[in-house]
Design an enzyme around this catalytic site. Structure first.
Site, PDB file in Angstrom:
ATOM      1  CB  CYS A  30      12.517   9.156   8.589  1.00 32.12           C
ATOM      2  SG  CYS A  30      13.502   8.288   7.387  1.00 32.12           S
TER       3      CYS A  30
ATOM      4  CE  LYS B  11      -2.093   2.757   2.965  1.00 30.65           C
ATOM      5  NZ  LYS B  11      -2.092   3.986   2.162  1.00 30.65           N
TER       6      LYS B  11
ATOM      7  CD  GLU C 270      13.415   1.063   9.170  1.00 28.69           C
ATOM      8  OE1 GLU C 270      13.798   1.905  10.011  1.00 28.69           O
ATOM      9  OE2 GLU C 270      14.124   0.140   8.763  1.00 28.69           O
TER      10      GLU C 270
ATOM     11  CD  GLU D 114       9.477  12.697  12.181  1.00 28.51           C
ATOM     12  OE1 GLU D 114       8.411  12.093  12.370  1.00 28.51           O
ATOM     13  OE2 GLU D 114      10.450  12.205  11.599  1.00 28.51           O
TER      14      GLU D 114
ATOM     15  N   GLY E  28       6.599   4.913   8.539  1.00 26.67           N
ATOM     16  CA  GLY E  28       5.678   6.027   8.723  1.00 26.67           C
ATOM     17  C   GLY E  28       5.804   6.603  10.112  1.00 26.67           C
ATOM     18  CB  SER E  29       3.536   8.783  11.953  1.00 24.48           C
ATOM     19  OG  SER E  29       2.349   8.039  11.855  1.00 24.48           O
TER      20      SER E  29
HETATM   21  P1  NAP Z   1       1.792   7.876   8.337  1.00 23.21           P
HETATM   22  O1  NAP Z   1       0.598   8.718   8.466  1.00 23.21           O
HETATM   23  O2  NAP Z   1       2.179   7.032   9.475  1.00 23.21           O
HETATM   24  O3  NAP Z   1       1.561   7.005   7.037  1.00 23.21           O
HETATM   25  C1  NAP Z   1       2.444   6.032   6.579  1.00 23.21           C
HETATM   26  C2  NAP Z   1       1.659   4.967   5.844  1.00 23.21           C
HETATM   27  O4  NAP Z   1       0.781   4.300   6.754  1.00 23.21           O
HETATM   28  C3  NAP Z   1       0.769   5.522   4.740  1.00 23.21           C
HETATM   29  O5  NAP Z   1       0.721   4.595   3.686  1.00 23.21           O
HETATM   30  C4  NAP Z   1      -0.566   5.607   5.461  1.00 23.21           C
HETATM   31  O6  NAP Z   1      -1.669   5.603   4.597  1.00 23.21           O
HETATM   32  C5  NAP Z   1      -0.545   4.354   6.293  1.00 23.21           C
HETATM   33  N1  NAP Z   1      -1.462   4.373   7.436  1.00 23.21           N
HETATM   34  C6  NAP Z   1      -1.978   5.443   8.104  1.00 23.21           C
HETATM   35  N2  NAP Z   1      -2.796   5.029   9.107  1.00 23.21           N
HETATM   36  C7  NAP Z   1      -2.791   3.673   9.082  1.00 23.21           C
HETATM   37  C8  NAP Z   1      -3.437   2.669   9.862  1.00 23.21           C
HETATM   38  N3  NAP Z   1      -4.242   2.967  10.874  1.00 23.21           N
HETATM   39  N4  NAP Z   1      -3.211   1.372   9.564  1.00 23.21           N
HETATM   40  C9  NAP Z   1      -2.381   1.034   8.551  1.00 23.21           C
HETATM   41  N5  NAP Z   1      -1.760   1.937   7.769  1.00 23.21           N
HETATM   42  C10 NAP Z   1      -1.954   3.248   8.033  1.00 23.21           C
HETATM   43  O7  NAP Z   1       3.085   8.723   7.991  1.00 23.21           O
HETATM   44  P2  NAP Z   1       3.265   9.778   6.832  1.00 23.21           P
HETATM   45  O8  NAP Z   1       2.669  11.050   7.302  1.00 23.21           O
HETATM   46  O9  NAP Z   1       2.818   9.232   5.543  1.00 23.21           O
HETATM   47  O10 NAP Z   1       4.853   9.867   6.774  1.00 23.21           O
HETATM   48  C11 NAP Z   1       5.574  10.661   7.636  1.00 23.21           C
HETATM   49  C12 NAP Z   1       6.156   9.842   8.774  1.00 23.21           C
HETATM   50  O11 NAP Z   1       6.880   8.723   8.305  1.00 23.21           O
HETATM   51  C13 NAP Z   1       7.120  10.635   9.581  1.00 23.21           C
HETATM   52  O12 NAP Z   1       6.861  10.478  10.954  1.00 23.21           O
HETATM   53  C14 NAP Z   1       8.478  10.058   9.245  1.00 23.21           C
HETATM   54  O13 NAP Z   1       9.464  10.171  10.205  1.00 23.21           O
HETATM   55  C15 NAP Z   1       8.150   8.649   8.944  1.00 23.21           C
HETATM   56  N6  NAP Z   1       9.146   8.075   8.055  1.00 23.21           N
HETATM   57  C16 NAP Z   1      10.042   7.194   8.581  1.00 23.21           C
HETATM   58  C17 NAP Z   1      11.016   6.626   7.790  1.00 23.21           C
HETATM   59  C18 NAP Z   1      12.002   5.637   8.348  1.00 23.21           C
HETATM   60  O14 NAP Z   1      12.648   4.962   7.584  1.00 23.21           O
HETATM   61  N7  NAP Z   1      12.149   5.500   9.648  1.00 23.21           N
HETATM   62  C19 NAP Z   1      11.065   6.947   6.440  1.00 23.21           C
HETATM   63  C20 NAP Z   1      10.159   7.864   5.928  1.00 23.21           C
HETATM   64  C21 NAP Z   1       9.187   8.408   6.759  1.00 23.21           C
HETATM   65  P3  NAP Z   1      -2.265   6.979   4.030  1.00 23.21           P
HETATM   66  O15 NAP Z   1      -1.151   7.802   3.569  1.00 23.21           O
HETATM   67  O16 NAP Z   1      -3.120   6.536   2.947  1.00 23.21           O
HETATM   68  O17 NAP Z   1      -3.022   7.579   5.173  1.00 23.21           O
END
Ligand code: NAP
Ligand code: MG
Length: 504
Positions: A309, A200, A275, A406, A253-254
């Site tokens: 990130c 996804k 991650e 963050e 993600g977050s």
């Molecule tokens: P996010 O809201 O956590 O979303 C990440 C992914 O998870 C998206 O595909 C999102 O779908 C999906 N998602 C959201 N809610 C979910 C749920 N309840 N169940 C399953 N999947 C769900 O994060 P983001 O705003 O896209 O990205 C920013 C964050 O990612 C930041 O905190 C950043 O630090 C982190 N990040 C970490 C790394 C690493 O390698 N550590 C790398 C890049 C980013 P939708 O987008 O469709 O809502």
């Protein structure tokens, strides 16, 4: 159904140049075919540089996720073409995918830039070639995934050995900041180990994953091995995490969503790797090459508009070197201008969405309210698209929200420190532990600090580099499990121990 007709990628790219591709936005990719969502629902993906709709994307519901999981499960049956394929042939397919990414690099870069708002300079020099390199790196692995023979100390004669087996159906959920690169980090090792996948992409950035799906057909990946379900986190993503037919969830993600995933995955005891976010310290000691440290610090925080990130978002500067370091940092940050992401000279693009821009901007006010000063930037640029000035906050202390939370945007928090002990203590005083950078000419100090900093990656006199062969992941709330390198082979295999009695 959407009211506007679904554009093809050809339409999306028409403004730039005639495209060769004819893939299918508006569809899911299940069992080797592009299909509508069962509900017929679609949603828009936008160009953050203009705020305009690029095209409509299919919204997968639980029913569609179920179909994708069934396809992935069937493709994982022992009698399936995928499972019967030799490691050598799997290797060739991964290499072919890398070749196809390279052959379509221009189009993929354009799609990535249109969908994310990142400069074409970055997508064409980093995102797309690094994704291809990731497939090349893992193309070497299928023929090298081996078990061990274990000395038998249990008495009698026995042969004890281990097998490394694929886990099964892997659900992979990725963010919007490096869409194709994050796909590569997850898909390449999972395929190298022989798993099947339901992926996804983030709702904001589904285009390159869909184009990649077409490339898997061209590469000859059997139907069902790789599936894409586009949609929203709380529905599509949650349906994946709930599904008993998925054996493992790999998520980037977050922190908040990572915790939610762990809770839900516990019900079916899925394997989970996470991650998550970061608030990485960039520790600049007074004995460093301060000019170079300041130049790199800018890349550490402003590359990809700070939507990283690993962003070096807490810049700790030793008091004795503060003025020299800051004069370079301020001067250079003030000269950075955001521009049209498709222009080859642009080095700073648009933030991902209006909501995200608002959230990032709110931290400028929060910082001011806490007593920090805005040394550079702090304003939105224009009213079309989601552009923001590179921003440097000074007078920050590590306990402020702008140092602890963050921001995920072009906002650097600069913090003074008196000596090594204080610097390391404050660097570690964070919920996160994804990465850290250290700048010094003293080799002993560099290694001592590298040992003391709680982070999955430490850079000495450099920042932000990764390599497909080098493990990547977080300490503390930045997650667990290591991606890339050999470490990812552990994430995508189960170990089976086999005992053979050799007595009498
Ligand atoms: P996010 O809201 O956590 O979303 C990440 C992914 O998870 C998206 O595909 C999102 O779908 C999906 N998602 C959201 N809610 C979910 C749920 N309840 N169940 C399953 N999947 C769900 O994060 P983001 O705003 O896209 O990205 C920013 C964050 O990612 C930041 O905190 C950043 O630090 C982190 N990040 C970490 C790394 C690493 O390698 N550590 C790398 C890049 C980013 P939708 O987008 O469709 O809502
Ligand atoms: Mg978009």
């Amino acid at each position: 159904m959407a009211e506007t007709p679904t554009a093809t990628f050809t339409d999306i790219l028409a403004a730039i140049k005639p495209a060769k591709a004819n893939p299918k936005p508006g569809k899911l990719f299940i069992n080797g075919e592009f299909v509508d969502a069962r509900s017929g629902k679609t949603f828009a993906t936008m160009n953050p540089a203009t705020g305009e709709v690029l095209t409509n994307i299919a919204e997968a519901g639980a029913e569609d996720v179920d179909l994708a999981v069934k396809a992935a499960r069937a493709a994982f049956e022992e009698s399936s073409p995928w499972r019967k394929m030799t490691p050598r042939d799997r290797s060739r397919m991964l290499w072919k995918l890398a070749d196809l990414i390279r052959a379509n690099a221009e189009e993929l870069s354009e799609l990535e830039t249109l969908d994310t708002g990142k400069p074409i300079f970055e997508s064409s020099r980093f995102d797309i070639p690094l994704a291809a390199e990731c497939f090349e790196y893992y193309a070497g692995w299928p023929t090298k995934i081996t078990g061990e023979t274990i000395p038998n100390t249990a008495g009698g004669e026995a042969l004890v050995y281990t097998l490394r087996e694929p886990i099964g159906v892997c659900g992979q959920i990725i963010p919007w900041n490096f869409p194709l690169q994050m796909l590569a980090w997850k898909v390449a090792p999972a395929l190298a180990c022989g798993n099947t996948i339901v992926l996804k992409p983030a709702e904001q950035t589904p285009l390159t994953a869909l184009r990649f799906a077409e490339l898997t057909l061209e590469a000859g990946i059997p139907a069902g091995v790789f599936n894409v379900v586009t949609g929203f986190g709380p529905t599509t993503g949650a349906a994946m995490v709930e599904h008993p037919g998925i054996d493992k969830i790999a998520f980037t993600g977050s922190v908040e969503v990572g915790k939610e995933i762990m809770r839900t995955a516990a019900k079916t005891l899925k394997r989970v790797s996470l991650e998550l976010g970061g608030k990485s310290p960039n520790l600049v000691f007074a004995d460093a090459d301060l000019d170079t440290a300041a130049k790199y610090a800018l890349g550490g925080i402003f590359f990809n508009q700070g939507e990283m990130c690993t962003a070096g978002s807490r810049i700790f500067v030793e008091e004795k070197g503060y003025d020299e370091f800051m004069s370079v940092l301020r001067g250079r940050a003030a000269k950075m201008v955001a521009g049209d992401p498709l222009h080859p000279k642009t080095r700073l693009g648009a933030l991902i969405s209006a909501e995200h821009l608002e959230r990032v901007m709110s931290y400028v006010a929060i910082g001011r309210g806490e007593g920090a000063s805005v040394a550079v930037g702090g304003e939105r640029i224009g009213s079309r698209g989601y552009f923001m000035q590179p921003t440097v906050l000074e007078g920050v202390t590590n306990s402020m929200r702008v140092a602890q939370e963050e921001i995920f945007g072009p906002v650097a928090s600069v913090i003074k420190f008196a000596d090594l002990e204080e610097g390391v203590r404050e660097a570690n005083n964070s919920e996160f532990g994804l990465a850290a950078a250290i700048w010094t000419r003293d080799i002993k100090k560099a290694h001592r600090v590298a040992r003391s900093v709680k982070a999955g990656t430490v850079w000495i006199n450099t920042i932000s580099t990764t390599d497909n062969a080098a493990p990547f992941g977080g300490y503390k709330s930045s997650g667990f499990g290591r991606e890339l390198g050999r470490a990812a082979i552990d994430l995508y295999t189960e170990t089976k121990t086999v005992w053979v009695d050799l007595n009498g």
